[in-house]
Design an enzyme around this catalytic site. Structure first.
Site, PDB file in Angstrom:
ATOM      1  CG  MET A  95      12.271  57.148  13.131  1.00 21.83           C
ATOM      2  SD  MET A  95      11.301  58.597  12.663  1.00 21.83           S
ATOM      3  CE  MET A  95      11.945  58.897  11.025  1.00 21.83           C
ATOM      4  N   GLY A  96      10.055  53.154  11.693  1.00 16.76           N
ATOM      5  CA  GLY A  96      10.104  51.946  10.884  1.00 16.76           C
ATOM      6  C   GLY A  96       8.852  51.633  10.091  1.00 16.76           C
ATOM      7  CG  HIS A 145      22.241  50.386   6.610  1.00 20.88           C
ATOM      8  ND1 HIS A 145      23.607  50.471   6.534  1.00 20.88           N
ATOM      9  CD2 HIS A 145      21.764  51.397   5.827  1.00 20.88           C
ATOM     10  CE1 HIS A 145      23.950  51.471   5.737  1.00 20.88           C
ATOM     11  NE2 HIS A 145      22.854  52.052   5.295  1.00 20.88           N
ATOM     12  CD  GLN A 146      16.866  53.602   7.214  1.00 23.92           C
ATOM     13  OE1 GLN A 146      16.239  54.364   7.931  1.00 23.92           O
ATOM     14  NE2 GLN A 146      16.474  53.288   5.991  1.00 23.92           N
ATOM     15  CG  ASP A 156       8.408  52.062   5.418  1.00 19.98           C
ATOM     16  OD1 ASP A 156       7.983  50.909   5.655  1.00 19.98           O
ATOM     17  OD2 ASP A 156       9.550  52.277   4.976  1.00 19.98           O
ATOM     18  CE  LYS A 162      13.446  56.651  -1.318  1.00 17.52           C
ATOM     19  NZ  LYS A 162      13.953  56.504   0.061  1.00 17.52           N
ATOM     20  CE  LYS A 215       8.160  47.492   6.923  1.00 18.03           C
ATOM     21  NZ  LYS A 215       9.317  48.381   6.655  1.00 18.03           N
ATOM     22  NE  ARG A 230      13.822  59.794   3.086  1.00 21.88           N
ATOM     23  CZ  ARG A 230      12.905  58.911   3.374  1.00 21.88           C
ATOM     24  NH1 ARG A 230      12.709  58.518   4.634  1.00 21.88           N
ATOM     25  NH2 ARG A 230      12.163  58.377   2.430  1.00 21.88           N
ATOM     26  CB  SER A 270      11.415  45.576   8.912  1.00 18.28           C
ATOM     27  OG  SER A 270      12.160  44.476   9.422  1.00 18.28           O
TER      28      SER A 270
END
Length: 325
Positions: A223-224, A141-142, A226, A71, A230, A114, A203
């Protein structure tokens, strides 16, 4: 398989891949990773010095699913002002037997679905069965994907939410109400006091939830985080929790655990791949008082798994196109 490159656009991905499809694909690949049947390659993720963008590559090989690919994409923070999603990506699938490019698949919808599937897998395997209140930190958005996927895993009655920009919360409220769930905008402290399951999807580069705000028995899907630097959680919260992740190497380097590791509050050995719970080699939650935490860093194999499903279903439905390369 027919000749030529299979092309699956964003609209087709959204049409053929359901949240259940994504859940099944992600759960299976996490299990394969824990068995040693699938592995991710090192991630490349860089600030490009233009448009404040982060750009990189995630790739891997799932021997069990015969899925090989990469990806390519990243995060463009100014896109929302242009009517585009901030996350932009494309997935390339290759034939593991020949190395030939098989499919080119839009990655924006699949990244969102996902990521939501990942947190939803963690809820399915780690949250208390009687969880009633879902806490949402983040309203980008997510977040709507996260909310919908989470609602499929437990009989939630209410959603409590907080976002650094409160004007974005009505979108989440609309989704919650569409699912028949009560919705309250609350402070972070109130969210921690009420929620049985918490999803953080921001984020941020600083802790948004502190250890003392979280009640016993909570499951948190972070989940943010990555990227190096962060952060969404108080490092002491990871020390108080039983920590699970998609991939340990990413968790300790670019995931939420990076901060607790750096502070010496936890060790790498304290983190368990969620695939071990899926495969039944780890018990998961041990009691109703335990705080469980899933550090969802986002691995390339998740993207490849859902892209493979998209390619297969789009071709079966006659919705993909083929082109000579």
């Amino acid at each position: 398989m027919a000749e030529g490159l299979l092309i699956v656009g964003e609209d087709v991905c959204a049409d053929v891949v359901s949240s259940k499809d994504a859940f099944d694909a992600v759960e299976a690949v996490f299990g394969a990773m824990a068995r040693g049947d699938a592995y991710n390659f090192p991630v490349i993720r860089e600030a490009i010095g233009y448009a404040d963008a982060l750009y990189g590559f995630k790739s891997g090989f799932d021997r069990a699913g015969k899925t090989l690919g990469v990806k390519s994409g990243g995060y463009w923070p100014g896109n929302m002002d242009k009517g585009l999603t901030n996350h932009q990506s494309t997935i390339f699938l290759f034939d593991p037997d020949t190395g030939m490019l098989q499919a080119l698949v839009g990655g924006n919808y699949l990244t969102a679905v996902r990521t939501a599937a990942s947190s939803s897998v963690s809820i399915a395997h780690l949250a208390r069965p009687d969880a009633k209140v879902l806490g949402m930190v983040g309203a980008g958005h997510q977040s709507t994907f996260q909310l919908r996927a989470a609602a499929e895993q437990r009989n939630f009655e209410k959603v409590v939410a907080w976002n650094p920009h409160p004007e974005m919360l009505p979108r989440l409220a609309e989704v919650a109400e569409g699912l028949g769930l009560d919705f309250d905008a609350v402070s972070p402290e109130e969210l921690g006091a009420e929620a049985d399951v918490i999803i953080t999807i921001t984020s941020a580069f600083e802790p948004l939830l502190m250890k003392d705000w979280i009640k016993p028995g909570t499951h948190i899907a972070c989940m943010g985080t990555d990227t190096k630097g962060k952060q969404e959680l108080d490092p002491a919260l990871l020390a108080a929790a039983t920590v699970f992740t998609d991939e340990i190497a990413q968790s300790v380097s670019i995931g939420e655990a990076q901060h607790a590791i750096a502070a010496g509050l936890i060790a790498e050995a304290d983190i368990t791949p969620i695939g071990a719970v899926i495969n039944g080699t780890h018990p998961g939650r041990r009691d109703a008082q335990e705080i469980t935490l899933f550090d969802g860093t986002g691995v390339g194999l998740q993207d490849l798994a859902v892209a493979s499903v998209a390619a297969q279903k789009a071709e079966q439905a006659g919705k993909a196109t083929r082109a000579a390369l």
